[in-house]
Structures are given as C-alpha cells and as structure tokens.
Enzyme design. Structure first.
Site, PDB file in Angstrom:
ATOM      1  CE1 TYR A 130      -5.001   6.576   6.716  1.00  0.00           C
ATOM      2  CE2 TYR A 130      -4.293   4.374   6.047  1.00  0.00           C
ATOM      3  CZ  TYR A 130      -4.186   5.756   5.955  1.00  0.00           C
ATOM      4  OH  TYR A 130      -3.261   6.304   5.109  1.00  0.00           O
ATOM      5  CE  LYS A 135      -4.982 -21.338 -11.994  1.00  0.00           C
ATOM      6  NZ  LYS A 135      -6.348 -21.564 -12.481  1.00  0.00           N
TER       7      LYS A 135
END
Length: 359
Positions: free
Chosen positions: A250, A33
């Site tokens: 940032y 998965k």
C-alpha cells in the site's frame, strides 16, 4: 504452519518468577491482564501456580473468571472498581476488589455481603485511588462494616525511570498508614520496575507484570537474568521478483533501489504486528536480517530476501533468535521501531495466532 505461531516458553517464565521472588523476598501477585501480556491467561496461571504463585491481578471481571476457571482457589485482585451492576458477579466468582471511592464502598456495604477489598491510596499516579487525607475515613468505614479489608496498595507513575520520585510515593504511603495495625494486611505497592530496588520489609507483596514475561525495565543497574518468554515465527508464503524502480504494498512507500526478490509472510497488524514497524523493521530468515520492504498490511508483510536461498514455507522469525543464536529481534526492538513501549507490543498480540508451549 499456516499463518504462524506464538511460542511461549514455560521454563523461562517459571525461572523469571522464581528469580523475581528471590529478589523481593515477598509474596508475588502476578499481573495477567490483557491476556497475560499476550501470553495467554490460562497458560500463565497454570505455570505460575507451579512456581508457587497464588495471587493474580486482572483488569476485568472476565479475566478474573478465567483465572478462577483454571484454579478455583487462586486469589484474584480486580485492579479497579467495576460498575455496581457487576457486584453479584464479583461475589459469585470470589474476586478481591480494589476500592477507593465513597460511593462504591457504600454500594458494597449496602449489599450486606462480605466482599474482600484492598484500599488504594493515590500517592502520585493521579489516576485512581483515594487521597491520603481521606484514607483514615475510608479505612474506618470499611473496618466498621461487613467488608473484609485484605490489603492496602498504591501504584507508582515513575518506577521505571525515577527512583527518587518513587521513594517519595513510598514515604507518603508509609506515613499515610502509620497509625493503623497492618499485621494481618497485605501491603503492596511495587510493580515490575520497583521490585528490583524497593526491598523495604514494610511491604509483603509485589505485583509483577511485564518482568515475569522477560522484560527488564528497572532504572537500577543489574545483571539481567530475565529470560524472554515469547517468540513469534511465521513462514514465507510467496516469492516474487521485482525490478529496480518498482514498489510494493500500500502507498508504494519505498522504491526499490535494485532488482529484488521479495518474500511475503502471512502476518500483519490484524495479528498484532504493528503497522509502524515499516520502514525500520526487519525479520530473520536463514540466519540473516531481512528488511521490510513495504507497509504492513492487515494480514501480510513483505521483506527483501535478495541473495538468500529461500523457498515457500521457509521459517521466518518475527520475534526471537535466529537458528544459530547469533541474531535476535526483541520486544524492545519492535517497540523502538514503532516509537512505542514494550507493553503495547506484547498486549496487542492477537489471539488469531495460536499459542504453543515450548520448554
């Protein structure tokens, strides 16, 4: 190399599967998965089949279809009940179903089709699964219907941290199904962690997830023979010279404490490299650790290469070993820097980075 590559190691992956099979001495169901924990479903299935694996577990129908497209004769187990509207798709692609609720089982029976099902018991996870006191009722309902019962299963909440609690779940499971004939059924309860210590021959299949990809998470002491199956490398895309007292990226989250040479690499949280890797994180360049020097951005990172003889296009190791083999950044390291778990790090790796097989 432009942005970078995720290198997936075939030999390590196959060796892990064979090693785990030797430990459990049971049939292996490989969990693929979340794009096979970031490694690529088709790559994982192709190489697992080479190692003798025939069963695969998925979280979605789409993942199951990808497995079947690679090897049509693979057995694929959907780990939770899908919506009833998907039953035709399940039948068309010959997927095994995990079942546990009255209403869903009734919906399967009402179709008149012969679905292959695995009845799941809740032995402590309290997420999905029927209560132990309802097992006999659902077992008989399935047996008296057009459905084909292929297996009985459960899932452990503390297999990687608490053997005692896991044993309680095992005992509850065995007691719950003690009155049935299980000779022709798959009984599977173990995940990567419990595979290392639950050697009970009562069970005949294990569901291996993260361990197949080289991460050992068992609470028992063992010689770690699992091999990492993923490396991530990128390149230096830019170099700049910044003065003491300046800041980069940032938020200007860190003020430079010296005149510095700052490198940029084209990888970021858009590729699955977590935002919280700064400020603890580092990369490897020229066999040296280099600290991240500013916040992770969507597409780029910045790190300090002061004192190194570097140039644009030099290789940068995000995950894996240095060229001389002396330094390593592991999945567990990145998870620790981000105060999260290894599963999240691997499964978040974006398809934007191309997977390249190495041996």
């Amino acid at each position: 190399m432009d942005r970078g590559y995720i290198y997936v190691n075939k030999n390590s992956f196959v060796k892990n599967l064979k090693y785990l099979s030797q430990i459990s001495k049971k049939k292996t169901c490989l969990v693929v998965k979340a794009n096979a924990y970031g490694h690529g479903i088709k790559w994982s299935v192709r190489n697992a089949r080479e190692a003798g694996v025939e069963w695969f577990a998925v979280a979605s129908i789409d993942e199951g279809v990808q497995v079947k497209q690679e090897f049509k004769d693979s057995r694929v187990l959907l780990l939770a009940e899908p919506s009833v509207g998907q039953l035709d798709n399940i039948l068309k692609n010959d997927l095994d179903l995990t079942v546990y609720s009255d209403s869903f089982i009734d919906a399967l029976i009402d179709t008149g089709n012969e679905y292959s099902v695995h009845l799941k018991i809740d032995t402590g996870m309290h997420r999905i699964g029927c209560s132990p006191d309802k097992f006999d009722y659902l077992f008989e309902k399935i047996n008296d219907s057009n459905l084909s019962l292929a297996g009985i299963c459960t899932h452990f909440p503390l297999a990687d941290t608490d053997k005692g609690d896991t044993q309680k779940s095992i005992d509850l499971f065995k007691n719950t199904i003690s009155n049935i004939d299980k000779d022709n059924l798959l009984c599977h309860v173990d995940n990567s962690a419990s595979t290392f210590y639950n050697l009970d021959e009562f069970f005949n299949m294990v569901r291996i997830g993260i361990a197949a990809y080289g991460i050992e998470i068992s609470p028992v002491e063992s010689v770690n023979k699992l091999l990492p199956t993923m490396e991530i490398k990128t390149r230096i895309s830019n170099l700049q010279y910044r003065k003491k007292g300046e800041a980069v990226s940032y938020g200007k989250a860190k003020i430079l404490e010296r005149d510095s040479v700052i490198a940029t690499s084209p990888i970021g949280y858009g590729d699955g490299y977590p935002w919280n890797t700064f400020p603890e994180g580092k990369v490897i360049v020229k066999n040296q650790f280099c600290k991240l020097i500013g916040r992770i951005t969507m597409d780029q990172i910045l790190f300090d290469v002061t004192g190194l003889d570097v140039k644009v296009d030099d290789e940068v190791t995000i995950l894996g070993y240095s060229d001389d083999g002396k330094l390593n950044i592991s999945v567990s390291d990145i998870a620790e820097w981000n105060k999260t778990i290894e599963w999240e790090i691997l499964t978040n790796m974006s398809k934007r980075l191309e997977r390249v097989e190495v041996e």
